[in-house]
Each structure stands twice: as structure tokens, then as C-alpha cells.
Design a protein around this motif. Structure first.
Motif, PDB file in Angstrom:
ATOM      1  N   HIS A  30      -1.033  -2.193   9.673  1.00  0.00           N
ATOM      2  CA  HIS A  30      -0.116  -1.439   8.822  1.00  0.00           C
ATOM      3  C   HIS A  30       1.005  -2.341   8.310  1.00  0.00           C
TER       4      HIS A  30
ATOM      5  N   ARG B 163       0.197   4.149   0.615  1.00  0.00           N
ATOM      6  CA  ARG B 163      -0.191   5.129   1.619  1.00  0.00           C
ATOM      7  C   ARG B 163       0.488   4.860   2.962  1.00  0.00           C
ATOM      8  N   ILE B 164       1.039   3.654   3.140  1.00  0.00           N
ATOM      9  CA  ILE B 164       1.721   3.302   4.386  1.00  0.00           C
ATOM     10  C   ILE B 164       3.214   3.529   4.189  1.00  0.00           C
TER      11      ILE B 164
ATOM     12  N   ARG C  38      -0.024  -4.524   5.332  1.00  0.00           N
ATOM     13  CA  ARG C  38      -0.278  -3.823   4.068  1.00  0.00           C
ATOM     14  C   ARG C  38       0.991  -3.486   3.308  1.00  0.00           C
TER      15      ARG C  38
ATOM     16  N   PRO D  31       5.139   5.807   2.515  1.00  0.00           N
ATOM     17  CA  PRO D  31       5.457   5.820   1.083  1.00  0.00           C
ATOM     18  C   PRO D  31       6.955   5.936   0.833  1.00  0.00           C
TER      19      PRO D  31
ATOM     20  N   ASP E 182       0.854  -1.179   0.000  1.00  0.00           N
ATOM     21  CA  ASP E 182       0.000   0.000   0.000  1.00  0.00           C
ATOM     22  C   ASP E 182       0.896   1.237   0.000  1.00  0.00           C
TER      23      ASP E 182
END
Length: 692
Positions: free
Chosen positions: A53, A29-30, A56, A32, A27
Motif C-alpha cells: 500500500h 484507491r489507497i 502505491r 483517497p 493509486d
């Protein structure tokens, strides 16, 4: 697939998982990914990661993750974790988060970021440190929280101190006059009854503790142990918006100002570790193959800084570890014997372990300070074959030699030295050596008489005649006359054998004295004698004196092998005479057996061969006997001298048997002593067949 039931979990087979791969879990968004080397514009905000988290970003390729994973596996093996797979799987996810959350310009994880990993921060910090991916913590001044604080005297706020604490000068970015720590500082001191005074360091009038204000104590504590290498020599904090304090004693460091716990204790440990790593090997290490060119004088250890010994060689470090293990196996508390460990650390640090260590070096070092101990170091070094012993002189012989050297006439002084050699068996003709205490007593008994002859004008022992000896003995009575008569006969006999005098003037002199045997002790003083003792060692010692009339000197030198449990007898060794066998009764054997069991329970690995030991001699590998003072102190506590008890037992037996032969068999007496005891107990037999 079978239908799922509530509460049950089905594992998906590997062949089925291969046909239906899961989508890539990364992900953006985690945490970046960022451009490496780019500087951060804003500080990292406070955050808190969770397992969700971590799941992901489970497929993200993160540099350094494999090294941390390998360290986690090693730590699981070292700690013997039961649920190893689950433990590693859970920590790997948080390790990904910690590595992914690094600043783009940093290769290592900041120590301050570990608090974002919930309760996994400490163990992940250990794994990152082992993988060389953990940055050292930064030393920062914590900014006090915002709020309203007390005003200065008169209720007026100083416009020059807006946002700055008036006491410790900490920036709070608000309009506080005092920060929260300084407020608590003043409150606690006022509660104890303290008042404002002038600080010894900055000369400001504030609340003080130990003569300094809070800011000065912080500065001194911070610079006491400088592990971050940031403290300036003769430097201090700048005083913004205030005049510079020219009177600061910035070069004054007070050890012990910092707290004993908390971050200052951590700084001290790191400073000690850094100093230990910076130490070098000693320049005075001894080598076993190096030959001695000439005898070296004793080393002067007082010129060395024993507080910072040099680094240890691998062999010396192994020896120090073995010494600690040796002490623990003996049951000793290493906290109470830290002085012995420190002594061995200093000696091996300076001299090494390749060559034997001289005994005088250990003794000289141990005599420098009460915190250094050498007795157990000597025993351990002797046991490991690392000690070069030095010849030890008996203190009694040393005192006798000193007495002989103080005689004012050289001829008499040389004669007494020769006499001492004869008593020690070192004369021209071999002879049995006397005990050191006997030698000292003989020489001490002669001194006054020899000095009197020298005062009368005699310059050589050959001038002494029979008349001189009789004149010296005439004014004396009792034990004093007997001691001087025995010493003079021994002296001139030795000088005649060494051809230092032409004739023996004391040969034909006899001393007629009456030796009265002391009366028996009252029965009320002897009754309940053993009931007053509670030490398993004291009861058999008193029983051997009260029942078998042993002397304190004989108790001291009894060996464990002298006690025969199977035959119930005790062997009494006598120098120059046959051994005397004592057949023990059942009561005394029970007391001796109880002492043996107590000794084995308390000191199971004691190598001391003597029967009676103390807590010091039991753990001494050299096997010394107990001192005569231990026995004397025992009989002083019960209120009966050992000599009186010894005589009372023999007199009591003589009163019942009236047979000198029986006394000789029971107590090992000579025929003359046995006859004297019988005559003392039976005065009516003085003119009988046993009269001398």
C-alpha cells in the motif's frame, strides 16, 4: 543490458532511469484524498496497511510528510542505525499511509490509528509526536464484547437493564446482565471466599474489594489522576433507568485505588510532568550581590510543603544533575540515597544556587522526616564551595557548660565556667588546651563536692580551705579519690591564675594511693586471637594493641601518612610531647598492607586522611575519624578489653627485660610508668637501684 540471472539483482544506472522515467505512483484507491474540513459521516473501519500500500502512493504530495521525514533522519542518527537508508525508506512509506489516512477535519494523526501500521506504529508515533503531528489519545469507555452472561438471582433478567451492566452500568448494546469484566471480578472474589456486602460508597449490595464495588473503584481511579481535564468536581456517572443514588460519596478520593501499572501509571506520569511544567520559581531565591541587613533567625522549614517544591533554575538543575553524577562516580546506589537527592532538590528549589547555602538550613530540613538525608548533601556542597558552615560545638564541652550552669550558687557556677575557659586555653594567660572529654570528666568529678560545700553554707570559692578539701577526700578510696584530687588541684590552680582566689588550698595536699598493675591475661585467652577475625581492618587494629600496646584513642587518630611502608615504621602523634616511632615487624606490615589494598579496592576515591575508616567515614569528604565505639565493639566481640590487652603486653615485656628504658623506647612510656611496670613484674627489685 546484461542478461539477468536468477538470484542476482542489477541496479539501473541513473542516466538510464532518467531516459525511461517510471509512471507516477498514486493509486486513488489507497487512502483517497478528501476535501479538507469535511466532517466524517461514518467511523473509520478497522484496517491493516502493508508495504504494498505504501508503494502505491509513493509519489503523492502529502502535507506534513517532509517534517516527519526530517524527524526520521534525526532519529536514525541518534540511534546509530546501521542500515540507515533502508530503515528510513521503510518507515517513510508507512508515514505516508498514516498521514494520508487522516480524517479530513483533522490536522494530526489519531493515536488510535497507529495500530493499523503493523509493528511500525510505536516508532512512527514517536516521529509524529516530535513533528507535532500526533493527536493525544482519547479517553473512552471500552464496550464489552457481545455474548451471553449470567442472569440475576432467580434467573430473571431485569427489563430495565437490557444492554446495561447491572454492576458497573457499562452499555454493551446487548441483553447481557453483567459485562465480562464484572463477571470475572465476581468469579475471582468468590474464589477467594468473599461474599456480597454493602458498598461504602454507593451502598449497593455487591461483591466488594477494599470496601467498594467495581464501579466505585473505577470512578475513584479515573478521578484520582485527571490528565484529560474531564472530571467534574463532586460529579459521578449518571444512573440511567435506575433511581439516582443520593448517598454517593462523590467527593471522596482514595489515593492508591488505581492500579500501579497500565494506563493509570501512564496517567500518573503525565500528571507529574504537567505539574512539573506548571511550577514556578521560588519567591525566596537568594542573590549573591544582595547584602545582609541584619542577621536573620533560622528558617522554619516545617511551614513549607516539601512534597511540591518550586521549579528549579537552570543552575540548580545543573547542580542536581552533577550531584547525581557525583554519587554514581562514588559507587553509591542512587536508589538508596534518594533522600539526599530530595533534600538538595528542596533546598535549591527554594533558595537557589547563587548564594552559599547555610549548613543549618540543610540540617533543619533533614531533621523533619526520615526520608530526607543531609549528610551527603553537606559533603557535596562543601566540596563545591556552596556551603556556609556554622560553628560546631563539641558535645563534651556543651555538657560541661551545662553542668556548670546547674550549680545552685552563682559564685561557684561562674568559677567553674572560668575554669572551663582555662582548660580550653582561653584564659587570661595562654595555655595548652585540654581535650573536650578531659574537661567534661574534670567538671563531672567536681559537681558533688561543690554542691556539698554550698549545702554547708559556703557562697564563694575563696571560703574553701585545705581542711575542706581533706574532709572531701577522706571518705573516698581508689580511683574516685584520685579523680577528685586531680580535679580539685586543677580547679584551684586555674582560679589562682585568674586571680579569683587569694591562695591555692589544694596545692600542698597529696594523695597516697597504691596503683597496682593488673595481672597478665591467661595465655589461653590470647592464643588464636587474630584467627577469630575475618575483616581486613580488624586484624591490624588488634595487632597494634596486642603487639605494640596502642590504646583505642591512638588507633582512632592514626593517619595514612603516619604509616611508612618503605621504612616499616609507624609514627604515633602525641599532643604536647614528641612523636613516638614504632618499628613494625614483617607480620604487622603484611596486615597493614592488606588493609590498605582492601580499602583502595572498596573506596578508590576516598579522601579521608585517617588510616582506619568505616563505610560511612570513608565516603565523608570532611574526613572524620572513626568513633571510639568502633574499636570498643571490636574488642568486645573477641572477648578481651583493649585496656587489659594493652597492660598485658607491657607487663609481658617488663617480665622479660626488667629494663625501664626499654619500655620507654618500645611503648613511649614516661619514666615513672615504666618503673612501675618493672616493679610490678619483679617485686624483688623494689629495694634495688630502680626503686622510686
Amino acid at each position: 543490458m546484461p542478461q539477468s540471472k536468477p538470484g542476482r539483482h542489477y541496479n539501473i544506472p541513473a542516466w538510464l532511469r532518467a531516459r525511461h522515467p517510471e509512471p507516477v505512483q498514486d493509486d486513488p484507491r489507497i487512502c483517497p484524498p478528501q476535501i479538507p474540513g469535511q466532517l466524517g459521516l461514518f467511523p473509520t473501519p478497522a484496517r491493516q496497511f502493508s508495504r504494498t500500500h505504501a508503494a502505491r502512493i509513493s509519489d503523492r504530495n502529502i502535507p506534513g510528510f517532509e517534517a516527519v521525514r526530517e524527524q526520521l533522519r534525526q532519529m536514525a542518527d541518534e540511534r546509530r542505525v546501521r542500515a540507515r537508508t533502508v530503515w528510513i525508506w521503510r518507515l517513510e512509506g508507512f508515514a505516508r499511509l498514516a498521514l494520508a489516512a487522516r480524517d479530513p477535519d483533522q490536522h494530526q494523526v489519531a493515536a488510535e490509528a497507529l495500530k493499523d501500521l503493523l509493528y511500525n506504529g510505536p516508532i512512527l508515533g514517536r516521529a509524529l509526536e516530535r513533528a507535532a503531528l500526533l493527536a493525544p489519545p482519547l479517553t473512552r469507555r471500552v464496550v464489552p464484547p457481545r455474548g451471553t452472561g449470567p442472569t440475576r438471582q432467580g434467573g430473571q433478567r431485569d427489563p430495565e437493564l437490557r444492554g446495561q451492566c447491572a454492576h458497573c452500568l457499562a452499555w454493551a448494546n446487548d441483553r447481557r446482565v453483567l459485562c465480562v469484566p464484572c463477571t470475572s471480578w465476581c468469579y475471582e472474589l468468590r474464589k477467594r471466599g468473599a461474599s456480597e456486602a454493602e458498598c461504602d460508597r454507593c451502598h449497593r449490595t455487591l461483591m466488594l474489594s477494599g470496601g467498594m464495588c467495581r464501579m466505585c473503584r473505577i470512578v475513584v481511579a479515573e478521578t484520582e489522576v485527571d490528565t484529560a481535564q474531564v472530571a467534574m468536581e463532586n460529579g459521578d456517572q449518571l444512573w440511567f433507568a435506575r433511581p439516582h443514588a443520593a448517598g454517593l460519596a462523590v467527593g471522596r478520593l482514595l489515593p492508591g485505588t488505581a492500579a500501579l501499572q497500565g494506563r493509570f501509571a501512564l496517567k500518573r506520569r503525565r500528571a507529574r510532568a504537567r505539574a512539573e511544567g506548571a511550577r514556578r520559581l521560588s519567591e525566596h531565591l537568594l542573590h549573591a550581590d544582595q547584602l545582609e541587613l541584619f542577621p536573620a533567625p533560622p528558617r522554619d522549614w516545617t511551614r513549607l510543603d516539601t512534597t511540591r517544591p518550586p521549579a528549579l533554575t537552570p543552575a540548580a538543575a545543573h547542580l542536581l544533575t552533577d550531584f547525581t553524577t557525583y554519587m554514581r562516580e562514588r559507587g553509591w546506589n542512587t536508589d538508596f540515597f534518594s533522600g539526599s537527592i530530595r533534600t538538595l532538590r528542596i533546598v535549591t528549589g527554594h533558595l537557589g544556587t547563587d548564594a552559599p547555602i547555610q549548613e543549618r538550613d540543610i540540617r533543619a530540613l533533614a531533621s523533619m522526616s526520615p526520608s530526607l538525608q543531609g549528610a551527603r548533601v553537606l559533603n557535596y556542597s562543601r566540596l563545591r564551595g556552596l556551603l556556609e558552615t556554622q560553628p560546631t560545638g563539641d558535645p563534651s564541652i556543651a555538657r560541661a557548660r551545662h553542668h556548670a550552669s546547674t550549680i545552685s550558687q552563682p559564685a561557684f557556677s561562674a568559677a567553674v565556667h572560668t575554669y572551663i575557659d582555662v582548660l580550653l586555653g582561653q584564659g587570661s594567660t595562654p595555655s595548652r588546651a585540654r581535650s573536650p572529654k578531659t574537661v567534661e570528666n574534670y567538671v563531672a568529678a567536681l559537681l558533688d563536692t561543690l554542691e556539698a560545700w554550698i549545702t554547708d553554707g559556703h557562697t564563694d570559692p575563696r571560703e574553701i580551705t585545705k581542711k575542706h578539701i581533706e574532709d572531701a577526700l577522706d571518705p573516698l578510696r581508689g580511683d574516685r579519690a584520685r579523680r577528685l584530687h586531680t580535679a580539685l588541684r586543677s580547679l584551684f590552680r586555674a582560679l589562682k591564675r585568674e586571680h579569683l582566689v587569694f591562695r591555692d588550698p589544694a596545692r600542698s595536699i597529696s594523695l597516697t594511693t597504691s596503683r597496682s598493675v593488673p595481672p597478665a591475661l591467661p595465655s589461653d585467652r590470647i592464643a588464636g586471637l587474630l584467627d577469630r577475625l575475618d575483616d581486613p581492618r580488624d586484624t591490624p587494629m588488634v595487632a597494634l594493641v596486642a603487639i605494640y600496646a596502642l590504646l583505642p584513642g591512638q588507633l582512632v587518630h592514626l593517619l595514612r601518612t603516619d604509616l611508612d611502608h618503605s621504612k616499616g615504621r609507624l609514627r604515633l602523634r602525641r599532643a604536647g610531647r614528641m612523636d613516638h616511632l614504632i618499628y613494625l615487624d614483617a607480620f604487622t606490615m603484611r596486615l597493614a598492607t592488606a588493609w590498605e589494598l582492601h580499602r583502595h579496592h572498596r573506596w578508590p576515591d576516598s579522601s579521608n586522611p585517617h588510616l582506619f575508616v568505616t563505610r560511612n567515614t570513608a565516603v565523608d569528604d570532611s574526613g572524620p575519624p572513626i568513633s571510639a565505639g568502633v574499636v570498643q565493639h571490636l574488642f568486645q566481640r573477641i572477648g578481651l578489653p583493649a585496656g587489659r590487652l594493652h597492660v598485658d603486653r607491657i607487663v609481658d615485656e617488663a617480665r622479660h627485660s626488667a629494663d625501664p628504658v626499654r619500655l620507654m623506647e618500645l611503648f613511649g612510656l614516661s619514666n615513672l610508668s615504666a618503673t612501675r611496670y618493672v616493679l610490678s613484674a619483679h617485686p624483688d627489685k623494689k629495694n634495688g637501684p630502680i626503686a622510686p
